[in-house]
Scaffold this motif. Structure first.
Motif, short mmCIF file in Angstrom:
data_model
loop_
_atom_site.label_atom_id
_atom_site.label_comp_id
_atom_site.label_asym_id
_atom_site.label_seq_id
_atom_site.Cartn_x
_atom_site.Cartn_y
_atom_site.Cartn_z
N LEU A 411 -1.07 12.62 1.83
CA LEU A 411 -1.16 13.07 0.16
C LEU A 411 -0.18 14.12 -0.06
O LEU A 411 -0.31 15.23 0.44
CB LEU A 411 -2.36 13.61 -0.30
N ARG A 412 0.90 13.87 -0.85
CA ARG A 412 1.85 14.97 -1.37
C ARG A 412 1.64 15.85 -2.45
O ARG A 412 0.77 15.06 -3.67
CB ARG A 412 3.19 14.15 -1.77
N SER A 413 1.31 17.10 -2.19
CA SER A 413 0.95 17.99 -3.65
C SER A 413 1.56 19.29 -3.20
O SER A 413 2.17 19.42 -2.26
CB SER A 413 -0.45 18.02 -3.36
N PHE A 414 1.14 20.22 -4.12
CA PHE A 414 1.23 21.52 -4.00
C PHE A 414 -0.14 22.03 -3.14
O PHE A 414 -1.00 21.57 -3.05
CB PHE A 414 1.24 22.44 -5.19
N MET A 415 0.38 23.06 -2.25
CA MET A 415 -0.80 23.77 -1.39
C MET A 415 -0.56 25.06 -1.67
O MET A 415 0.34 25.70 -1.00
CB MET A 415 -0.63 23.24 -0.09
N ASP A 416 -1.68 25.78 -2.04
CA ASP A 416 -1.66 27.02 -2.24
C ASP A 416 -2.33 27.93 -0.92
O ASP A 416 -3.40 27.64 -0.43
CB ASP A 416 -2.46 27.62 -3.41
N LEU A 417 -1.54 28.88 -0.38
CA LEU A 417 -2.02 29.56 0.78
C LEU A 417 -2.49 31.02 0.34
O LEU A 417 -2.06 31.74 -0.42
CB LEU A 417 -0.88 29.66 1.78
N PRO A 418 -3.25 31.91 1.15
CA PRO A 418 -3.57 33.15 1.00
C PRO A 418 -2.30 34.08 0.68
O PRO A 418 -1.47 33.60 1.41
CB PRO A 418 -4.31 33.53 1.89
N GLY A 419 -2.44 35.00 -0.13
CA GLY A 419 -1.30 35.97 -0.28
C GLY A 419 -0.38 35.33 -1.67
O GLY A 419 0.72 35.81 -1.48
N GLN A 420 -0.96 34.51 -2.47
CA GLN A 420 -0.18 33.84 -3.26
C GLN A 420 1.11 33.26 -3.35
O GLN A 420 2.00 33.43 -3.82
CB GLN A 420 0.27 35.00 -4.66
N TYR A 421 0.96 32.25 -2.16
CA TYR A 421 2.14 31.67 -1.80
C TYR A 421 1.88 30.25 -1.96
O TYR A 421 0.90 29.62 -1.48
CB TYR A 421 2.39 31.97 -0.21
N ARG A 422 2.62 29.25 -2.82
CA ARG A 422 2.58 28.14 -2.86
C ARG A 422 3.53 27.20 -2.16
O ARG A 422 4.96 27.54 -2.40
CB ARG A 422 2.79 27.67 -4.29
N VAL A 423 3.15 26.37 -1.34
CA VAL A 423 3.84 25.32 -0.52
C VAL A 423 4.19 24.27 -1.71
O VAL A 423 3.26 23.44 -1.90
CB VAL A 423 3.22 24.76 0.71
N THR A 424 5.35 24.06 -2.12
CA THR A 424 5.65 23.03 -3.23
C THR A 424 5.84 21.64 -2.56
O THR A 424 5.90 20.62 -3.34
CB THR A 424 6.94 23.44 -3.95
N HIS A 425 6.25 21.48 -1.28
CA HIS A 425 6.40 20.05 -0.76
C HIS A 425 5.50 19.88 0.20
O HIS A 425 5.96 19.62 1.84
CB HIS A 425 7.92 19.92 -0.41
N ALA A 426 4.39 19.80 0.07
CA ALA A 426 3.28 19.81 1.34
C ALA A 426 2.92 18.13 1.51
O ALA A 426 2.60 17.66 0.24
CB ALA A 426 2.07 20.61 1.02
N ALA A 427 2.53 17.93 2.60
CA ALA A 427 2.21 16.63 3.04
C ALA A 427 0.76 16.68 3.63
O ALA A 427 0.87 17.24 4.84
CB ALA A 427 3.14 15.71 3.74
N SER A 428 -0.38 16.43 3.30
CA SER A 428 -1.54 16.64 3.98
C SER A 428 -1.85 15.15 4.52
O SER A 428 -2.05 14.27 3.53
CB SER A 428 -2.55 17.12 2.81
N VAL A 429 -2.29 15.33 5.91
CA VAL A 429 -2.54 14.03 6.49
C VAL A 429 -4.01 13.97 7.00
O VAL A 429 -4.64 14.76 7.56
CB VAL A 429 -1.57 13.87 7.80
N GLY A 430 -4.83 12.77 6.38
CA GLY A 430 -6.15 12.91 6.90
C GLY A 430 -6.53 11.92 7.98
O GLY A 430 -5.64 10.97 8.35
N SER A 431 -7.65 12.34 8.55
CA SER A 431 -8.04 11.51 9.69
C SER A 431 -9.53 11.14 9.72
O SER A 431 -10.42 11.78 9.12
CB SER A 431 -7.77 12.21 11.12
#
Length: 616
Positions: A411-431
């Motif tokens: 799944l391609r999406s934004f991913m927010d990390l602690p410290g107000q940092y946003r990963v704008t080209h994140a790929a999350s892979v499920g198992s």
């Protein structure tokens, strides 16, 4: 009750026992205390399998075994054929309690924590299992009745919502909120015990579970208002540290003599009341309950409550206000506890016993929101409770949009990390093995993995959405994203903070026959294939980097952390045993652990290939 005579006698003998006495007294009087682990004086008649240590670790190949280091601060149980082990009971008893601690399981181990010695929360090495039952890690164990038919003797057990346990030898964090059974003056039970909440490794796995009676293995089938904490010791090797106990046995503060005044209009700032006549006013009545439902007759208004707060136990109190659709403030004993602010606020004040003046403001000025006023209060020996009208939570705007991992989604999406940092080209892979990860396509790096359920995509897809998704399980993050590969002038040169000057070009990814991706990119003129695979039974992730035409002086930063411990044979423990890292194939290169700005990095000179595994 506390065994006062025994504790006072012990305190005269040893300084460490004096510390224990102070902690026991604090717990008996309803205060937060850390269970002292300088020795075993906090426990009744400890068996020989229990000991105090300074450090503990496990070997992933050894069943029910720990390696123990000298020192204090860690409670360890290691039963054996010689010392079969027995349960450990505290010298104090508790009623309503919040319990928070770290625990570690040895490979194949089984243990448990009994609230009041009667209601068991299961501890288990569940690494690599997706099965969930009342006997799983974080389960509330079954009750037992031998008179019932075979297969039905166990009943009223509760499985955890998710399996978010970690590997043996890693520290795990557990929080339990427990409400003791209630009894009337004659001793008759009027209310069952409840597990209000269990949080394991940052994930809620049990919530508001009624306990109709003691679970199997209880110290007694007779329920009481208090009982000792009990740590199961006859099943397997287990360790505990940082045991915090917060008892709730003190009477709640109460409101009385409430009056109110309603001022119509839009008040985004606190007004001067002397110049504004109220539209309505009156006593609140006999209930003395705060509410936003006073029929103001307009969508914009301010309610000013005044009254008396009856404080029965002196100490520090925390007030948490929700003023939905506007702003609110709290003043107690002539002190501004929560200043006038929008939506919600929290503040703390020290109060004497007795009656003190109380004032609350609620300004509703957002036309599109319905009014909600909620005030929660906690204090010394007082668990947070709602002192206002019933908890009016915001309307549910949408059913959650949950992405299952059964079909190995990417799944391609934004991913927010602690410290107000946003990963704008994140790929999350499920198992389907319930171990998942997120890859940052902008840097060619792994940013997090988690165990449990996959993703909540509600913020991404509901209505217009904001493009983000959230992990649903227990997350291990790897810091702010930066490139995995960099050229260094020496093995002590600083790591690159971004892709500037690296000629980094992402090339997407391809899927293999199992729908697992291999990410591709170019950097420093080299072509990289970055394959991440979930290993057998979801015990970890293996990452294999294949590099064509590697540049001179090319290194890989495998991990950056506060602490990296060399456990031997290519195995490392990261950040106080949060996860394992195993170096599998370095193509003949030698790893380097270095310290940079107070943190540690493990870097490796890269040739054509690098393979390592994260065990979690």
């Amino acid at each position: 009750m506390l065994k006062i005579a025994r504790i006072l006698f012990t305190c005269k003998e040893r300084t460490v026992a004096v510390i224990a006495c102070m902690a026991m007294s604090a717990m008996a009087h309803g205060q937060t205390a850390v269970l002292p682990l300088q020795d075993l004086t906090s426990f009744q008649n400890p068996g020989k399998s229990w000991q105090i240590a300074g450090n503990v670790s496990a070997d992933l190949s050894d069943e029910n075994e720990f390696n123990v280091g000298k020192g204090t601060g860690v409670l360890v149980n290691m039963p054996s054929r010689r010392n079969k082990g027995q349960d450990l009971l505290t010298t104090f008893e508790h009623g309503d309690v919040d319990l928070e601690l770290d625990f570690m399981m040895a490979k194949g181990s089984n243990s448990g924590i009994y609230l009041q010695g009667r209601y068991e929360v299961q501890l288990l090495d569940a690494w690599g299992s997706t099965h969930r039952s009342a006997a799983s890690l974080g389960g509330i164990y079954e009750r037992w009745d031998e008179s019932r038919p075979e297969g039905q003797k166990g009943y009223q057990g509760y499985a955890p919502r998710q399996n978010v346990g970690r590997a043996p030898g890693l520290w795990q964090h557990l929080k339990i909120s427990f409400q003791a059974p209630r009894f009337d003056a004659s001793g008759k039970k009027t209310e069952n015990a409840r597990i209000m909440r269990i949080e394991l490794n940052g994930v809620i796995i049990q919530e508001d579970v009624e306990l109709f009676g003691p679970t199997r293995g209880s110290i007694s089938n007779e329920e009481k208002a208090t009982g000792p904490l009990r740590f199961q010791g006859d099943h397997g090797a287990v360790a505990f540290r940082n045991i915090k106990v917060n008892q709730y046995s003190k009477p709640r503060p109460e409101l009385k003599n409430l009056t109110y005044k309603i001022y119509q209009g839009r008040y985004e700032k606190q007004p001067q009341y002397d110049s504004i006549p109220p539209e309505a006013e009156g006593p609140q009545g006999t209930s003395n309950i705060l509410t936003s439902n006073l029929e103001a007759g307009t969508k914009q208004y301010l309610i000013r409550y005044n009254g008396t707060l009856v404080v029965k136990e002196p100490g520090e109190y925390t007030f948490n206000i929700l003023a939905r659709g506007g702003s609110g403030s709290i003043k107690v004993n002539s002190q501004d506890v929560v200043p006038y602010r929008s939506w919600e606020g929290k503040g703390t004040v020290t109060l004497p016993a007795g009656e003190v003046p109380f004032e609350l403001l609620y300004s509703k000025y957002m036309d599109w929101e319905r009014p909600v006023l909620a005030l929660r209060v906690s204090g010394p020996g007082v668990r947070e409770f709602l002192i206002s009208e019933r908890d009016l939570s915001p309307d549910v705007e949408a059913d959650p949009i949950i992405v299952s991992a059964q079909e190995r989604p990417v799944l391609r999406s934004f991913m927010d990390l602690p410290g107000q940092y946003r990963v704008t080209h994140a790929a999350s892979v499920g198992s389907p093995n319930q171990l998942h990860y997120t890859y940052d396509l902008d840097h060619g790096t792994l940013i997090q993995l988690w165990r449990g359920d996959f993703l909540d995509a509600t913020p991404m897809w509901h209505e217009r959405g904001d493009g983000s998704s959230r992990p649903l399980g227990s997350v291990q993050r790897f810091g702010k994203p930066t490139i995995t590969l960099a050229t260094l002038a020496s093995d002590q040169a600083a790591w690159a903070t971004d892709t500037t000057g690296t000629t980094f070009i992402p090339k997407g990814y391809s899927l293999d026959q199992n729908s697992e991706p291999t990410f591709r990119y170019q950097i420093y003129g080299a072509t990289v294939q970055d394959a991440i695979r979930v290993i057998e039974n979801g015990k970890g992730l293996q990452r294999e980097l294949n590099i064509q035409n590697p540049a001179s002086g090319l290194y890989a930063r495998v991990v950056e952390a506060e602490k990296i411990e060399d456990a031997g044979k290519g195995m490392y423990l990261i950040n106080d045993k949060a996860y394992y890292l195993r170096l599998d194939d370095l193509a003949g290169a030698k790893p380097i652990i270095r310290t940079v700005s107070g943190r540690q990095e493990l870097i490796v000179p890269v040739r054509s290939k690098l393979t390592y595994t994260i065990l979690y």
